[in-house]
Design a protein around this motif. Structure first.
Motif: not given
Length: 132
Positions: A98-99, A102-103, A105, A107-108, A113, A119, A122
């Motif tokens: 998940a991290q 996020q890195d 994109t 976005q988590a 947003d 997202d 998602d």
């Protein structure tokens, strides 16, 4: 993210931009997943008798059992401890993945947003995290 947001909002006039952006994300994600394959993430059962290590992509890399505490467990309890340790290691892997998402994109997964829109990718990301 600009082209993907526009596409999700129904402005499909720049499919080329969407494809370029998606290709960039795919390349970045492939590189990140390659790096994750080299990582080792660990988890233990609640009693800390069993320790499991998985790669950043979920492959079991190691399993150790504390021999001093092994005599406290019967076969069924040992089996549960092994499953719990592997589950804990996979949870660590999911958090790391998940991290990474996020890195890449910005976005988590599953987080709206700034405008409150979810997202558009998602569902796909959740499938990847579940291994589906």
């Amino acid at each position: 993210m600009r082209d993907i947001k526009a596409f999700a909002e129904g402005r499909r006039n720049d499919a080329g931009g969407l494809l370029r952006e998606a290709d960039g994300w795919a390349r970045a994600m492939a590189g990140a997943l390659g790096e994750l394959e080299e990582e080792r993430l660990a988890g233990t059962d609640p009693s800390e008798v069993v320790r499991a290590e998985v790669s950043g992509t979920g492959r079991l890399r190691g399993l150790s059992i504390d021999p001093r505490r092994l005599r406290d467990l019967d076969g069924d309890r040992l089996a549960r401890a092994v499953l719990e340790a592997i589950g804990a290691a996979h949870l660590a892997m999911e958090e790391r993945l998940a991290q990474t998402v996020q890195d890449v994109t910005g976005q988590a997964p599953g987080v709206a947003d700034a405008e409150g829109a979810a997202d558009p990718l998602d569902g796909h990301i959740r499938d990847v995290l579940r291994g589906g």
